[in-house]
Design a protein around this motif. Structure first.
Motif, PDB file in Angstrom:
ATOM      1  N   ILE A   1       0.875  -1.054   0.333  1.00 49.87           N
ATOM      2  CA  ILE A   1       0.074  -0.268  -0.153  1.00 49.87           C
ATOM      3  C   ILE A   1       0.992   1.236  -0.106  1.00 49.87           C
ATOM      4  CG2 ILE A   1      -1.839   1.041   1.483  1.00 49.87           C
ATOM      5  CD1 ILE A   1      -2.335  -1.355   2.468  1.00 49.87           C
ATOM      6  N   GLU A   2       0.825   2.342  -0.838  1.00 49.69           N
ATOM      7  CA  GLU A   2       1.222   3.530  -0.695  1.00 49.69           C
ATOM      8  C   GLU A   2      -0.053   4.793  -1.455  1.00 49.69           C
ATOM      9  OE1 GLU A   2       4.281   3.350  -4.061  1.00 49.69           O
ATOM     10  OE2 GLU A   2       5.703   1.752  -2.349  1.00 49.69           O
ATOM     11  N   PRO A   3       0.702   6.034  -0.643  1.00 47.78           N
ATOM     12  CA  PRO A   3      -0.708   7.016  -2.169  1.00 47.78           C
ATOM     13  C   PRO A   3      -0.211   6.963  -2.888  1.00 47.78           C
ATOM     14  CG  PRO A   3       0.937   7.538  -0.082  1.00 47.78           C
ATOM     15  CD  PRO A   3       1.409   6.709  -0.142  1.00 47.78           C
ATOM     16  N   PRO A   4      -1.446   7.615  -3.893  1.00 49.32           N
ATOM     17  CA  PRO A   4      -2.856   7.715  -3.195  1.00 49.32           C
ATOM     18  C   PRO A   4      -3.783   6.553  -3.115  1.00 49.32           C
ATOM     19  CG  PRO A   4      -2.650   8.445  -5.201  1.00 49.32           C
ATOM     20  CD  PRO A   4      -1.475   7.690  -5.234  1.00 49.32           C
ATOM     21  N   ASP A   5      -3.413   5.756  -2.692  1.00 49.15           N
ATOM     22  CA  ASP A   5      -4.280   3.833  -3.073  1.00 49.15           C
ATOM     23  C   ASP A   5      -5.636   4.617  -2.075  1.00 49.15           C
ATOM     24  OD1 ASP A   5      -2.690   2.961  -4.557  1.00 49.15           O
ATOM     25  OD2 ASP A   5      -1.531   1.294  -2.615  1.00 49.15           O
ATOM     26  N   ILE A   6      -6.820   3.870  -2.847  1.00 49.01           N
ATOM     27  CA  ILE A   6      -7.518   4.397  -1.727  1.00 49.01           C
ATOM     28  C   ILE A   6      -7.983   2.757  -0.904  1.00 49.01           C
ATOM     29  CG2 ILE A   6     -10.286   4.171  -2.079  1.00 49.01           C
ATOM     30  CD1 ILE A   6      -9.537   6.199  -4.216  1.00 49.01           C
ATOM     31  N   LEU A   7      -8.640   2.577   0.255  1.00 56.12           N
ATOM     32  CA  LEU A   7      -8.382   1.804   1.455  1.00 56.12           C
ATOM     33  C   LEU A   7     -10.584   1.252   1.336  1.00 56.12           C
ATOM     34  CD1 LEU A   7      -5.889   1.627   3.453  1.00 56.12           C
ATOM     35  CD2 LEU A   7      -5.838   0.642   1.338  1.00 56.12           C
ATOM     36  N   ARG A   8     -10.616  -0.239   1.270  1.00 59.94           N
ATOM     37  CA  ARG A   8     -12.028   0.223   1.552  1.00 59.94           C
ATOM     38  C   ARG A   8     -12.013  -0.662   3.203  1.00 59.94           C
ATOM     39  NH1 ARG A   8     -16.145  -2.445  -2.227  1.00 59.94           N
ATOM     40  NH2 ARG A   8     -16.019  -0.429  -3.105  1.00 59.94           N
ATOM     41  N   ILE A   9     -12.393  -0.437   4.474  1.00 57.54           N
ATOM     42  CA  ILE A   9     -12.921  -0.865   6.175  1.00 57.54           C
ATOM     43  C   ILE A   9     -14.282  -1.441   6.011  1.00 57.54           C
ATOM     44  CG2 ILE A   9     -12.101  -0.420   8.260  1.00 57.54           C
ATOM     45  CD1 ILE A   9      -9.740   0.810   7.440  1.00 57.54           C
ATOM     46  N   GLU A  10     -14.611  -2.122   6.450  1.00 55.55           N
ATOM     47  CA  GLU A  10     -15.514  -2.881   7.009  1.00 55.55           C
ATOM     48  C   GLU A  10     -15.755  -3.530   8.374  1.00 55.55           C
ATOM     49  OE1 GLU A  10     -17.115  -5.772   3.910  1.00 55.55           O
ATOM     50  OE2 GLU A  10     -17.476  -5.026   2.550  1.00 55.55           O
ATOM     51  N   ALA A  11     -16.419  -2.939   8.916  1.00 55.40           N
ATOM     52  CA  ALA A  11     -17.093  -3.300  10.260  1.00 55.40           C
ATOM     53  C   ALA A  11     -17.002  -4.191  10.862  1.00 55.40           C
ATOM     54  CB  ALA A  11     -17.345  -2.428  11.526  1.00 55.40           C
TER      55      ALA A  11
ATOM     56  N   ALA B   1     -15.611   2.397   8.745  1.00 54.39           N
ATOM     57  CA  ALA B   1     -16.447   1.597   8.092  1.00 54.39           C
ATOM     58  C   ALA B   1     -16.039   2.226   6.741  1.00 54.39           C
ATOM     59  CB  ALA B   1     -17.324   0.971   8.128  1.00 54.39           C
ATOM     60  N   GLY B   2     -16.016   2.443   5.738  1.00 58.14           N
ATOM     61  CA  GLY B   2     -15.972   3.003   4.766  1.00 58.14           C
ATOM     62  C   GLY B   2     -14.643   2.892   3.765  1.00 58.14           C
ATOM     63  N   GLU B   3     -14.637   3.819   3.000  1.00 57.74           N
ATOM     64  CA  GLU B   3     -13.381   4.534   1.929  1.00 57.74           C
ATOM     65  C   GLU B   3     -12.402   4.626   2.716  1.00 57.74           C
ATOM     66  OE1 GLU B   3     -14.514   5.547  -2.096  1.00 57.74           O
ATOM     67  OE2 GLU B   3     -15.846   3.608  -2.494  1.00 57.74           O
ATOM     68  N   HIS B   4     -11.354   4.818   2.235  1.00 59.68           N
ATOM     69  CA  HIS B   4      -9.772   5.567   2.948  1.00 59.68           C
ATOM     70  C   HIS B   4      -9.372   5.479   1.580  1.00 59.68           C
ATOM     71  CE1 HIS B   4     -12.467   4.895   6.966  1.00 59.68           C
ATOM     72  NE2 HIS B   4     -12.306   3.806   6.798  1.00 59.68           N
ATOM     73  N   LEU B   5      -8.803   6.886   1.651  1.00 59.04           N
ATOM     74  CA  LEU B   5      -7.450   7.460   1.398  1.00 59.04           C
ATOM     75  C   LEU B   5      -6.853   7.746   1.557  1.00 59.04           C
ATOM     76  CD1 LEU B   5      -6.521   9.039  -1.850  1.00 59.04           C
ATOM     77  CD2 LEU B   5      -6.641  10.594  -0.872  1.00 59.04           C
ATOM     78  N   VAL B   6      -5.603   6.474   1.200  1.00 56.45           N
ATOM     79  CA  VAL B   6      -3.943   7.564   1.628  1.00 56.45           C
ATOM     80  C   VAL B   6      -3.433   7.940   1.295  1.00 56.45           C
ATOM     81  CG1 VAL B   6      -1.803   5.937   1.784  1.00 56.45           C
ATOM     82  CG2 VAL B   6      -4.031   4.641   1.637  1.00 56.45           C
ATOM     83  N   ALA B   7      -2.984   8.902   2.811  1.00 57.68           N
ATOM     84  CA  ALA B   7      -2.245  10.344   2.416  1.00 57.68           C
ATOM     85  C   ALA B   7      -1.221  10.231   1.490  1.00 57.68           C
ATOM     86  CB  ALA B   7      -2.799  10.936   3.694  1.00 57.68           C
ATOM     87  N   PRO B   8      -0.077  11.441   1.647  1.00 64.05           N
ATOM     88  CA  PRO B   8       0.366  11.188   1.166  1.00 64.05           C
ATOM     89  C   PRO B   8       1.531  11.151   2.120  1.00 64.05           C
ATOM     90  CG  PRO B   8      -0.630  13.508   0.603  1.00 64.05           C
ATOM     91  CD  PRO B   8      -1.606  12.693   1.134  1.00 64.05           C
ATOM     92  N   ASP B   9       1.718  11.081   2.959  1.00 64.82           N
ATOM     93  CA  ASP B   9       2.261  10.543   4.788  1.00 64.82           C
ATOM     94  C   ASP B   9       2.203   9.365   4.793  1.00 64.82           C
ATOM     95  OD1 ASP B   9      -0.638  10.416   5.934  1.00 64.82           O
ATOM     96  OD2 ASP B   9      -0.012  12.145   7.456  1.00 64.82           O
ATOM     97  N   GLY B  10       1.129   8.698   3.871  1.00 63.56           N
ATOM     98  CA  GLY B  10       0.498   7.005   4.257  1.00 63.56           C
ATOM     99  C   GLY B  10       0.414   6.514   5.789  1.00 63.56           C
TER     100      GLY B  10
END
Length: 358
Positions: free
Chosen positions: A64-74, A166-175
């Motif tokens: 995983i690196e910026p600017p990947d988008i992660l999906r987290i489900e609770a 939960a939801g979509e999360h953008l990996v910020a430039p600081d990782g």
């Protein structure tokens, strides 16, 4: 005099032959030497096991690196006791001992002001900052003011902070990814499994044995490039996501095929060095790949690859000549226009001349 004429003719003939040879070389292109390569330097070394069509390889674990988008489900987010209720928490409240029309039975969301609305008779009750047991006692005391023998049950159904996890999360430039109330977690350089364990370990500071699922929704950090030489009008660069299954033919298809100023000469420039210490250059036989279905040079694209499409030398030469002669054409055009204008002015200023001169 005749000897000088023959000598001049020979020189002129040689000059025209030189121009013709230069034109032929420019139009055919060089298939051995590539830009940036020394003539006496390391030559292209193409290992036999280079991944290609029908012989592809799977890529290593995705990092995983910026600017990947992660999906987290609770899956399970249970707060540690004693938990103080917060805004947007969802509570299940049920009662007995009330009239049928005034019975309380359902799910209630804590409002931004920290209260819950329990109908006209009871009104709003402040819930923010209380535990479920404290809120249950407060509601029961309120009901006893109105009813004889009421009972009440309060259960926490969903915590409001779960919506921030939960939801979509953008990996910020600081990782890092932002989990709202629970802070930010660093996931750069981790595989999907490692990132999931890292997020769960971070949430365990606030929650009881948290369980989540994590996956990559947008593979934005792994790309390859298709560079199209512009025949003197500027190169074009297309940045395409590397999904791990593309070949050269797929890459050219992504840019809608070759342009009118492109040649069929192309190669893959792969970062790093080959076994002989030279550049990793993989020449592509476009005609063989497309017309004969030859898979030998239809290589698999790797993240970071540069697919370089060379220009058509005739178009490039035409562009160069156009750039060279265009200023002179403008100068001559302005000069000719000024000369014609001056001649007409002189013509009309001559005596006994009028419109009949046209």
């Amino acid at each position: 005099m005749l000897e000088q004429t023959n000598t001049s003719s020979q020189i002129s003939h040689r000059i025209w032959c030189g121009w013709l040879l230069l034109l032929l070389v420019a139009s055919s292109g060089c298939r051995v030497i590539y830009p940036g390569r020394l003539p006496d330097g390391p030559q292209p070394c193409i290992p036999a096991n280079v991944p290609r069509e029908q012989a592809k390889v799977t890529l290593p674990d995705y990092l995983i690196e910026p600017p990947d988008i992660l999906r987290i489900e609770a899956i399970s987010l249970v707060p540690k006791a004693p938990y103080q209720l917060r805004v947007f928490d969802v509570l299940s409240i049920s009662t007995t001992g009330l009239t049928q029309s005034e019975a309380i039975d359902g799910e209630y969301t804590i409002q931004p002001d920290g209260s819950i609305k329990l109908g006209h008779e009871i009104g709003a009750i402040q819930a923010g900052g209380l535990t479920s047991e404290q809120l249950q006692e407060q509601i029961l005391a309120k009901l006893k003011e109105i009813y004889t023998d009421p009972t009440v049950w309060v259960t926490l159904v969903q915590i409001g902070a779960q919506q921030q996890v939960a939801g979509e999360h953008l990996v910020a430039p600081d990782g890092k990814v932002n989990l709202g109330h629970y802070g930010r977690v660093r996931v750069v350089g981790l595989s999907i499994e490692e990132a999931q364990a890292t997020v769960q370990a971070h949430l365990s500071q606030y929650l009881e044995d948290p369980q989540i699922s994590l996956d990559v929704l947008g593979y934005n950090s792994k790309v390859y490039y298709v560079i199209t030489q512009g025949a003197g009008l500027g190169d074009q660069v297309a940045i395409l996501p590397a999904r791990g299954n593309e070949t050269v033919l797929d890459a050219i298809g992504q840019i809608q095929g070759l342009q009118s100023n492109s040649s069929t000469r192309m190669w893959i420039a792969r970062p790093g060095y080959n076994e002989q210490g030279g550049d990793q250059i993989l020449p592509v036989d476009w005609l063989a790949v497309t017309q004969r279905g030859d898979i030998e040079t239809n290589y698999q694209i790797m993240p970071g690859d540069r697919v370089y499409v060379s220009e058509d030398k005739l178009v490039a030469m035409d562009t160069a000549f156009g750039k060279l002669f265009s200023p002179f054409e403008r100068i001559f055009g302005v000069t000719l226009l000024g000369t014609q204008t001056a001649q007409r002015i002189v013509f009309f200023n001559q005596p006994n001349q009028g419109f009949g001169g046209f």
